[in-house]
Design an enzyme around this catalytic site. Structure first.
Site, PDB file in Angstrom:
ATOM      1  N   HIS A 137       3.411  -7.441   1.767  1.00  0.00           N
ATOM      2  CA  HIS A 137       2.800  -8.360   2.723  1.00  0.00           C
ATOM      3  C   HIS A 137       1.744  -9.222   2.057  1.00  0.00           C
ATOM      4  O   HIS A 137       1.202  -8.866   1.011  1.00  0.00           O
ATOM      5  CB  HIS A 137       2.182  -7.587   3.894  1.00  0.00           C
ATOM      6  CG  HIS A 137       1.122  -6.613   3.473  1.00  0.00           C
ATOM      7  ND1 HIS A 137       1.413  -5.386   2.942  1.00  0.00           N
ATOM      8  CD2 HIS A 137      -0.220  -6.692   3.482  1.00  0.00           C
ATOM      9  CE1 HIS A 137       0.300  -4.748   2.663  1.00  0.00           C
ATOM     10  NE2 HIS A 137      -0.720  -5.522   2.968  1.00  0.00           N
ATOM     11  N   GLU A 145      -1.172  -0.576   8.265  1.00  0.00           N
ATOM     12  CA  GLU A 145      -2.102  -1.504   8.898  1.00  0.00           C
ATOM     13  C   GLU A 145      -1.392  -2.370   9.915  1.00  0.00           C
ATOM     14  O   GLU A 145      -0.161  -2.429   9.932  1.00  0.00           O
ATOM     15  CB  GLU A 145      -2.812  -2.359   7.844  1.00  0.00           C
ATOM     16  CG  GLU A 145      -1.895  -3.273   7.056  1.00  0.00           C
ATOM     17  CD  GLU A 145      -2.610  -3.903   5.844  1.00  0.00           C
ATOM     18  OE1 GLU A 145      -3.317  -3.185   5.116  1.00  0.00           O
ATOM     19  OE2 GLU A 145      -2.431  -5.104   5.627  1.00  0.00           O
ATOM     20  N   HIS A 179       0.842  -1.201   0.000  1.00  0.00           N
ATOM     21  CA  HIS A 179       0.000   0.000   0.000  1.00  0.00           C
ATOM     22  C   HIS A 179       0.876   1.249   0.000  1.00  0.00           C
ATOM     23  O   HIS A 179       1.933   1.259   0.632  1.00  0.00           O
ATOM     24  CB  HIS A 179      -0.895   0.044   1.236  1.00  0.00           C
ATOM     25  CG  HIS A 179      -1.672  -1.210   1.446  1.00  0.00           C
ATOM     26  ND1 HIS A 179      -2.642  -1.647   0.576  1.00  0.00           N
ATOM     27  CD2 HIS A 179      -1.622  -2.138   2.430  1.00  0.00           C
ATOM     28  CE1 HIS A 179      -3.151  -2.779   1.025  1.00  0.00           C
ATOM     29  NE2 HIS A 179      -2.548  -3.104   2.148  1.00  0.00           N
ATOM     30  N   ARG A 209      -1.355  -4.808  -6.173  1.00  0.00           N
ATOM     31  CA  ARG A 209      -1.121  -6.244  -6.165  1.00  0.00           C
ATOM     32  C   ARG A 209       0.176  -6.529  -6.914  1.00  0.00           C
ATOM     33  O   ARG A 209       0.370  -6.080  -8.049  1.00  0.00           O
ATOM     34  CB  ARG A 209      -2.309  -6.952  -6.822  1.00  0.00           C
ATOM     35  CG  ARG A 209      -2.420  -8.404  -6.454  1.00  0.00           C
ATOM     36  CD  ARG A 209      -3.676  -9.056  -7.046  1.00  0.00           C
ATOM     37  NE  ARG A 209      -4.892  -8.635  -6.389  1.00  0.00           N
ATOM     38  CZ  ARG A 209      -5.960  -8.147  -7.025  1.00  0.00           C
ATOM     39  NH1 ARG A 209      -5.960  -7.993  -8.331  1.00  0.00           N
ATOM     40  NH2 ARG A 209      -7.034  -7.804  -6.353  1.00  0.00           N
TER      41      ARG A 209
HETATM   42 ZN    ZN Z   1      -2.793  -4.909   3.104  1.00  0.00          ZN
END
Ligand code: ZN
Length: 320
Positions: free
Chosen positions: A174, A116, A99, A194
């Site tokens: 991740h 996150e 991200h 992605r």
């Molecule tokens: Zn994520």
């Protein structure tokens, strides 16, 4: 504003399991629930108010009606609701992703960046996730490795177990592996680049799109140290065992084991989110009483003051 009991938006995917249906009782017309968005004002999946004058409205509509004061002083300068909390059931592995940070995301996507953190609730024996790269690699070589479908050779695969806390700053590669069930607290954003999807077909039979250029722009290619122990020690406080899990300038996460009556308060600095992970009980705040059970998500407005959680419960508490 009253304390709000929330109902999630649920999402099915090609990798989702059935635990959020069978163990948490969430409803769906599909055959799996991959994600339940438990505390959310995001347009892609709002949480809905279940009780009181705002019953049936979205959390966002309730906050707009009350004014941003209910978010607390810590969020006064933020343009929108700061965080998003999900339960995630990965029967199969998720794509490898990254991200962007705030600056890039606002410039390129008109969205927030995304940092996150995961609190691992359950993991099958040998379950692994991807956490950054395992060796130093240049940006160019990284991008090449994606195109050549060799990126798996540079990914850092690590084992996880229940109770682990995985902090993922923006820029960190991740992926959640198969057999992992977790709670995720993140910035309110849905921007994902992605990198690799194991060459598997998506719902429509075609491979899902990769975002190689943007991922290469934002990825952090330093080798991380993978320490997944909670940052704080368990402390007995006000009738519960409370542990600081992790945090950053967007959120702070705590695990709470309540056995009896636990007292705490919501200050003017931040609202409080309580997500019940197991057990049963009741929340009392002033005249208000709310039943708590596995999967209950509670929003306590900033400045609400003292509240009591009574019962035998395991809770994820988040403040901003
Ligand atoms: Zn994520």
């Amino acid at each position: 504003m009253e304390v709000l009991l929330l109902k999630p938006t649920v999402k099915d995917t090609i990798w989702g399991g059935t635990r959020l249906i069978s163990e948490f009782g969430f409803e769906t017309k599909e055959d799996n629930i991959a994600e339940a968005w438990m505390l959310s004002c995001h347009k892609d999946g709002p949480a809905y108010v279940q009780n009181g004058v705002y019953a049936g409205k979205t959390l966002n509509e309730a906050i707009e009606a009350e004014g941003k004061g209910v978010l607390g002083a810590n969020n006064a300068d933020r343009p929108d609701f700061p965080i998003l909390i999900k339960l995630i059931d990965a029967k199969e592995k998720l794509s490898v992703q990254v991200h962007p940070g705030d600056e890039y995301a606002r410039r390129v996507e008109n969205e927030n960046g995304k940092t996150e953190a995961w609190y691992i609730l359950d993991a099958a024996p040998g379950a692994q996730l991807v956490y950054g790269v395992k060796r130093k690699i240049s940006r160019k070589a990284f991008s090449e490795s994606i195109r050549r479908k060799e990126v798996e050779t540079v990914l850092n695969f690590v084992n996880v177990k229940p109770g682990d806390v995985v902090f993922i700053p923006s820029g960190m590669l991740h992926a959640i592996g198969a057999g992992i069930f977790l709670a995720e607290v993140q910035q309110s954003s849905n921007t994902t680049y992605r990198v690799y999807d194991y060459d598997r077909p998506g719902k429509d039979g075609k491979p899902r799109e990769l975002h190689i250029e943007k991922a290469t722009d934002v990825v952090d290619l330093t080798v991380p140290s993978a320490d997944f122990t909670p940052q704080g020690e368990p402390m007995i406080t006000n009738g519960a065992e409370k542990t600081y899990l992790t945090g950053c300038r967007y959120f702070k996460m705590y695990s709470l084991n309540v056995n009896g009556a636990y007292e705490d308060s919501a200050s003017y600095e931040s609202f409080v989110s309580l997500l019940v992970l197991s057990g049963e009980g009741e929340l009392r705040c002033g005249e208000q009483k709310l039943p708590l059970a596995k999967g209950s998500s509670v929003f306590i407005p900033a400045g609400k003051g003292a509240y009591t959680v009574d019962g035998t419960l395991e809770i994820l508490e988040t403040r901003t």
